[in-house]
Design an enzyme around this catalytic site. Structure first.
Site, PDB file in Angstrom:
ATOM      1  CD  GLN A  18      -2.306 -11.344  -4.326  1.00 54.66           C
ATOM      2  OE1 GLN A  18      -1.967 -12.395  -4.151  1.00 54.66           O
ATOM      3  NE2 GLN A  18      -3.130 -10.610  -3.168  1.00 54.66           N
ATOM      4  CB  THR A  41      -0.832  -0.142   1.247  1.00 50.28           C
ATOM      5  OG1 THR A  41      -1.763  -1.137   1.283  1.00 50.28           O
ATOM      6  CG2 THR A  41      -1.930   1.192   1.396  1.00 50.28           C
ATOM      7  CB  CYS A  90     -18.134  -9.547   3.967  1.00 48.02           C
ATOM      8  SG  CYS A  90     -18.544 -10.986   2.802  1.00 48.02           S
ATOM      9  CB  SER A 120       3.289  -6.748   0.412  1.00 47.44           C
ATOM     10  OG  SER A 120       2.986  -6.939   1.380  1.00 47.44           O
TER      11      SER A 120
HETATM   12  C1  LIG Z   1      -2.285  -7.229  -0.542  1.00 47.87           C
HETATM   13  C2  LIG Z   1      -2.009  -6.361  -1.659  1.00 47.87           C
HETATM   14  C3  LIG Z   1      -1.842  -5.008  -1.519  1.00 47.87           C
HETATM   15  C4  LIG Z   1      -1.658  -4.359  -0.277  1.00 47.87           C
HETATM   16  O1  LIG Z   1      -0.533  -4.610   0.312  1.00 47.87           O
HETATM   17  P1  LIG Z   1      -0.047  -4.371   1.847  1.00 47.87           P
HETATM   18  O2  LIG Z   1       1.351  -4.952   2.126  1.00 47.87           O
HETATM   19  O3  LIG Z   1      -1.113  -5.306   2.620  1.00 47.87           O
HETATM   20  O4  LIG Z   1      -0.374  -3.057   2.366  1.00 47.87           O
HETATM   21  C5  LIG Z   1      -1.913  -4.183  -2.727  1.00 47.87           C
HETATM   22  N1  LIG Z   1      -1.920  -4.532  -3.917  1.00 47.87           N
HETATM   23  C6  LIG Z   1      -2.393  -6.073  -4.221  1.00 47.87           C
HETATM   24  C7  LIG Z   1      -2.402  -6.549  -5.468  1.00 47.87           C
HETATM   25  C8  LIG Z   1      -2.484  -6.798  -3.124  1.00 47.87           C
HETATM   26  O5  LIG Z   1      -2.660  -7.752  -3.182  1.00 47.87           O
END
Ligand SMILES: *Cc1c(COP(=O)(O)O)cnc(C)c1O
Length: 393
Positions: free
Chosen positions: A181, A74, A328, A201
């Protein structure tokens, strides 16, 4: 009551025990501040951070000096998008993105749009894919940045990153990709793919939560951005704040493990995922696949189920921890904007499940999930008037 089977690895992953082992010393005797270079505590911490920087860089084909540690994807997305536009300075600047991006891209861009910047949001095809020709057609004289995710977090669809990178290079436009991802799950190389900024992340790759990184290209071109906050000038001024040494060590270890295990792990997950898909499709009726049949994350399966309600499905599946195609967060579940963008109708979108398989998912677990999904569907449908109507027609 035993713990349910965890198939929500797109939301977060379990920290790999080997990652945890690497982190422990930095919660204990190795407690130095990585900026305190004048004594041995600080130097040990700094060294650990630099090793992690190499491990992260290595996984994506970058050089260590191009890695900025952050609190997660994020923050990395915010830094990339707001940072580039702040530095460009022109209120006319234009950004191209897609409708199925994560909120951590959509929301910073919406804020930038309210501040006057121009944003184009490209639609996707029925598999959730962006057509590179549409990216090309969306370029204007003012376009400075394209931000498109490498892999979607709901449907697992992979974007043609390399083609998009090539288009951006040709136009001299920066290319940012949210690869939270995709990193560690599919091969990524910032050089080969023409990526200028990449967000990742820790907690999506069997590392700790609250740590991530932004790759910022240094040569060909040199990407310039403004920091989000000011302070001690850490991370070459791009991310002030005392470094989260244990977290960074964990992120580095997680990246090293991914680099080592990616090919074998991807193949194993594809096999398990296909078994789950085939088992459910053979065991029941009215199942449709969301996302691309082949161009998708190895561990992702997203299915919609006819003649059931989403809430009933999630309530029934006691033994499996999964996510649904409905947000949800409110009393009235809204169908997922990603599934809507593919053209899935609202009722089916609400009755959909996202299965996220991961490193610790076993073949036995997949067999029990198949059995439970089919059993619960049958149970719910036996009470469903629309299903009875279907059966008698
Ligand atoms: C989980 C995710 C985020 C956010 O990542 P964080 O490290 O939790 O802030 C952003 N983009 C995608 C595609 C994600 O799957």
């Amino acid at each position: 009551m035993p713990m349910p089977i965890y198939l929500d690895n797109h939301a977060t992953t379990r920290v790999d025990p080997r990652v945890l082992d690497a982190m422990w010393p930095y919660f204990g005797e190795q407690y130095g501040n990585a900026s305190s270079r004048h004594h041995v505590f600080g130097r040990a911490a700094e060294q650990a951070v630099e090793t992690a920087r190499e491990q992260v860089a290595n996984l994506i084909g970058a050089s260590p000096r191009e890695i900025v540690f952050t609190s997660g994807a994020t923050e990395s997305n915010n830094l990339a998008l707001k940072g580039v536009l702040a530095r460009v300075g022109s209120p006319e600047a234009h950004v191209i993105t897609g409708v199925t991006e994560h909120h951590a891209v959509l929301d910073p861009l919406a804020r930038l749009e309210r501040q006057g910047y121009r944003i184009t949001r490209l639609p996707v095809d029925r598999y959730g894919c962006i057509d590179p020709a549409q990216v090309e057609a969306a370029f204007t004289e003012q376009t400075v940045l394209v931000s498109l995710m490498a892999a979607n977090n709901e449907i697992g669809t992979l974007h043609p990153v390399e083609e998009i990178g090539r288009l951006c290079k040709r136009r001299g436009v920066l290319f940012h990709t949210d690869a939270a991802q995709a990193v560690g799950k599919i091969p990524l190389d910032v050089e080969a793919m023409g990526i200028d900024l990449l967000s990742l992340s820790g907690h999506k790759i069997y590392g700790p939560k609250g740590v991530g990184a932004l790759y910022v290209r240094r040569r060909g071109p040199t990407v310039r951005l403004d920091a989000l906050f000011d302070g001690g000038g850490h991370e070459r001024g791009l991310r002030s704040g005392t470094l989260n040494v244990p977290g960074i060590v964990g992120l580095g270890a997680a990246c090293a493990l991914c680099a080592e295990e990616l090919p074998v792990e991807a193949e194993r997950l594809i096999r398990l995922r296909n078994r789950l898909r085939d088992g459910i499709i053979e065991g029941t009726e009215g199942v449709t696949l969301n996302g691309h049949p082949t161009q998708r994350l190895p561990g992702n399966l997203n299915l919609s189920f006819a003649w059931v309600r989403g809430e009933a499905l999630l309530m029934g599946l006691r033994g499996v921890a999964v996510s649904s195609g409905a947000a949800c967060t409110s009393a009235n579940p809204e169908p997922s904007y990603v599934l809507r963008a593919l053209g899935v109708d609202d009722e089916l979108a609400q009755a959909s499940l996202r299965f996220g398989l991961g490193r610790f998912t076993t073949a036995e677990e997949i067999e029990s999930v198949i059995a439970e999904v089919c059993r619960v569907l049958q149970q719910i449908r036996s009470l469903s008037p629309s299903y009875q109507l279907h059966r008698s027609s």
